[in-house]
Design an enzyme around this catalytic site. Structure first.
Site, PDB file in Angstrom:
ATOM      1  N   LYS A 116      40.931  84.995  78.768  1.00 50.67           N
ATOM      2  CA  LYS A 116      39.626  85.640  78.990  1.00 50.67           C
ATOM      3  C   LYS A 116      39.617  87.029  78.357  1.00 50.67           C
ATOM      4  O   LYS A 116      38.631  87.462  77.785  1.00 50.67           O
ATOM      5  CB  LYS A 116      39.332  85.758  80.494  1.00 50.67           C
ATOM      6  N   LYS A 204      41.341  70.780  76.041  1.00 48.51           N
ATOM      7  CA  LYS A 204      41.173  70.491  77.471  1.00 48.51           C
ATOM      8  C   LYS A 204      39.738  70.124  77.831  1.00 48.51           C
ATOM      9  O   LYS A 204      38.801  70.830  77.463  1.00 48.51           O
ATOM     10  CB  LYS A 204      41.594  71.733  78.269  1.00 48.51           C
ATOM     11  N   LYS A 207      34.687  71.756  82.692  1.00 47.44           N
ATOM     12  CA  LYS A 207      33.266  71.965  82.956  1.00 47.44           C
ATOM     13  C   LYS A 207      32.715  73.110  82.096  1.00 47.44           C
ATOM     14  O   LYS A 207      31.681  72.971  81.463  1.00 47.44           O
ATOM     15  CB  LYS A 207      33.106  72.261  84.450  1.00 47.44           C
TER      16      LYS A 207
HETATM   17  P1  TYM Z   1      40.342  73.035  88.626  1.00 46.43           P
HETATM   18  O1  TYM Z   1      39.204  73.004  89.583  1.00 46.43           O
HETATM   19  O2  TYM Z   1      40.127  73.662  87.295  1.00 46.43           O
HETATM   20  O3  TYM Z   1      40.857  71.584  88.371  1.00 46.43           O
HETATM   21  C1  TYM Z   1      41.189  70.739  89.453  1.00 46.43           C
HETATM   22  C2  TYM Z   1      42.343  69.851  89.077  1.00 46.43           C
HETATM   23  O4  TYM Z   1      42.026  69.074  87.927  1.00 46.43           O
HETATM   24  C3  TYM Z   1      43.010  69.289  86.917  1.00 46.43           C
HETATM   25  N1  TYM Z   1      42.375  69.289  85.609  1.00 46.43           N
HETATM   26  C4  TYM Z   1      42.866  68.634  84.553  1.00 46.43           C
HETATM   27  N2  TYM Z   1      43.956  67.863  84.426  1.00 46.43           N
HETATM   28  C5  TYM Z   1      44.165  67.290  83.220  1.00 46.43           C
HETATM   29  N3  TYM Z   1      43.342  67.471  82.146  1.00 46.43           N
HETATM   30  C6  TYM Z   1      42.242  68.244  82.244  1.00 46.43           C
HETATM   31  N4  TYM Z   1      41.435  68.381  81.201  1.00 46.43           N
HETATM   32  C7  TYM Z   1      41.957  68.871  83.489  1.00 46.43           C
HETATM   33  N5  TYM Z   1      40.963  69.683  83.938  1.00 46.43           N
HETATM   34  C8  TYM Z   1      41.246  69.934  85.233  1.00 46.43           C
HETATM   35  C9  TYM Z   1      43.613  70.659  87.218  1.00 46.43           C
HETATM   36  O5  TYM Z   1      44.905  70.780  86.663  1.00 46.43           O
HETATM   37  C10 TYM Z   1      43.613  70.648  88.720  1.00 46.43           C
HETATM   38  O6  TYM Z   1      44.730  69.962  89.220  1.00 46.43           O
HETATM   39  N6  TYM Z   1      43.200  76.770  90.240  1.00 46.43           N
HETATM   40  C11 TYM Z   1      42.886  75.377  90.477  1.00 46.43           C
HETATM   41  C12 TYM Z   1      42.412  75.103  91.891  1.00 46.43           C
HETATM   42  C13 TYM Z   1      43.359  75.591  92.929  1.00 46.43           C
HETATM   43  C14 TYM Z   1      44.604  75.004  93.272  1.00 46.43           C
HETATM   44  C15 TYM Z   1      45.131  75.830  94.292  1.00 46.43           C
HETATM   45  C16 TYM Z   1      45.300  73.897  92.797  1.00 46.43           C
HETATM   46  C17 TYM Z   1      43.172  76.675  93.707  1.00 46.43           C
HETATM   47  N7  TYM Z   1      44.257  76.822  94.545  1.00 46.43           N
HETATM   48  C18 TYM Z   1      46.376  75.554  94.880  1.00 46.43           C
HETATM   49  C19 TYM Z   1      46.550  73.606  93.396  1.00 46.43           C
HETATM   50  C20 TYM Z   1      47.072  74.453  94.407  1.00 46.43           C
HETATM   51  C21 TYM Z   1      41.769  74.998  89.512  1.00 46.43           C
HETATM   52  O7  TYM Z   1      41.040  75.831  89.060  1.00 46.43           O
HETATM   53  O8  TYM Z   1      41.628  73.681  89.326  1.00 46.43           O
END
Ligand code: TYM
Length: 353
Positions: A116, A204, A207
């Site tokens: 970012k 990747k 959204k």
């Molecule tokens: P988030 O909301 O971006 O994504 C949720 C989960 O989906 C996986 N993911 C992907 N995996 C493979 N390929 C992709 N293109 C892809 N896009 C998303 C992410 O790896 C994730 O597992 N920071 C985290 C949310 C969070 C969290 C936590 C996760 C907050 N606290 C504690 C685990 C433990 C996030 O933004 O995920």
């Protein structure tokens, strides 16, 4: 059902609809681990979602819809503890405690923050001031609190979250080194954690990148999105003889690789390898590849869409289990917060006792 004493925790931000990256990176594993009888904590990271907010977004609506999609995918709130991050406000207290002992330099090395920051940086140098939020810099601290508060053993996430889990392990180790063995470190993210590419061929699916294929997309939308994937480049000669996606996808044009990766994830091996053969022989096949993939995606989404609209999968049902599950996770979480307060020397909370 077999019981397994290891604790699993993972979260997803309520950014809208769940996409195939979320599914194959995370939700699929949530379901497998639930089936294996682990103690699973799955939450919607609504505090985290606030780091990307530009104007008011209805995160509560997104939360309800995402949880109805979870249920439609096979997650069961009677087997897994499914809750909302903000219903566990002691997570914010633990974040504050960790924040007091976490170096800014350590957080500035986080790749999300660095990305970012680099997007803001002009070729001439640093922007004037730093418009990024305190919450964005502290994102990994909040994530460490989510993980450590329930004493998680494993954190099933996609490859893109690997560094955040490593940072949580680091925070736990530093805390324990300084204040005694209070926190339990989770295992690092599995080596085979995947990253699903975006339909635009970028590294990747996400959204905010606007390149997703969603679990609730209907047949028409699926076909339109897949047809729109750029495939003008002719197949490139492949050096690898292996059909393994890890070997083959990096040798393809990125958007073609995105299609093949999805086909690999959704179709039987023979169908995937048949199309790999067509690619090697440089046949004219992109149209057929797209319609075949769209059929597999539509068939995959159909039961999820039906489950999402099932008569008993309502907002009320979701709100009821959110309430029950928040009550279940709270004692576990408070126990960790109290141990950290005690270890750091401020003593137990007097009003909670
Ligand atoms: P988030 O909301 O971006 O994504 C949720 C989960 O989906 C996986 N993911 C992907 N995996 C493979 N390929 C992709 N293109 C892809 N896009 C998303 C992410 O790896 C994730 O597992 N920071 C985290 C949310 C969070 C969290 C936590 C996760 C907050 N606290 C504690 C685990 C433990 C996030 O933004 O995920």
């Amino acid at each position: 059902m077999a019981t397994n004493h290891e604790v699993i925790l993972s979260g997803v931000r309520p950014t809208g609809r769940l996409h195939f990256g979320n599914y194959f990176g995370a939700i699929k594993h949530f379901i497998d681990l639930q089936k294996q009888g682990y103690r699973c904590y799955y939450f919607i990271a609504d505090y985290h979602a606030l780091t990307t907010i530009s104007e008011r977004e209805d995160f509560f609506r997104h939360t309800l819809d995402m949880l109805r999609t979870y249920v439609a995918c096979g997650l069961d709130p009677r087997k897994s503890i499914i809750y909302r991050q903000s219903d566990l406000p002691c997570t914010a207290e633990l974040t504050l405690l960790f924040g007091m002992i976490t170096n800014i330099g350590f957080l500035e090395r986080g790749t999300t923050y660095k990305d970012k920051m680099s997007k803001l940086t002009s070729p001439e140098g640093q922007p004037e001031g730093n418009p990024l939020s305190y919450g964005l810099l502290g994102y990994p601290v909040l994530m460490a609190a989510d993980i450590l508060i329930v004493k998680a053993d494993k954190v099933p996430v996609g490859d893109d979250q690997r560094q955040h889990v490593e940072m949580a392990i680091d925070i736990a180790e530093r805390f324990n080194h300084r204040f005694g063995e209070v926190l339990k470190s989770p295992a690092p993210v599995a080596r085979d954690a995947i990253r699903v590419r975006g339909l635009d061929g970028s590294d990747k699916m996400g959204k905010s990148e606007n390149n997703t294929l969603d679990l609730l997309d209907d047949e028409k939308t699926v076909l339109k999105k897949i047809k729109g994937v750029p495939t003008t480049t002719d197949p490139l000669p492949l050096e690898t003889e292996s059909d393994d996606p890890e070997a083959i996808l990096p040798e393809m044009p990125p958007s073609v690789a995105a299609l093949y990766h999805l086909l690999y994830l959704l179709a039987p091996w023979e169908v995937y390898t048949d199309f790999v053969g067509k690619y090697r022989r440089k046949e004219r096949f992109y149209g057929q590849l797209k319609t075949t993939l769209a059929e597999y995606v539509t068939a995959f989404n159909k039961p999820i869409i039906e489950g999402f609209h099932a008569p008993d999968n309502t907002d009320e049902f979701v709100m009821d289990f959110l309430r029950d599950n928040a009550a279940k996770v709270t004692p576990v979480a408070l126990d960790t917060v109290e141990s950290c307060r005690e270890a750091m020397g401020i003593g137990h909370s007097l009003y909670r006792a």
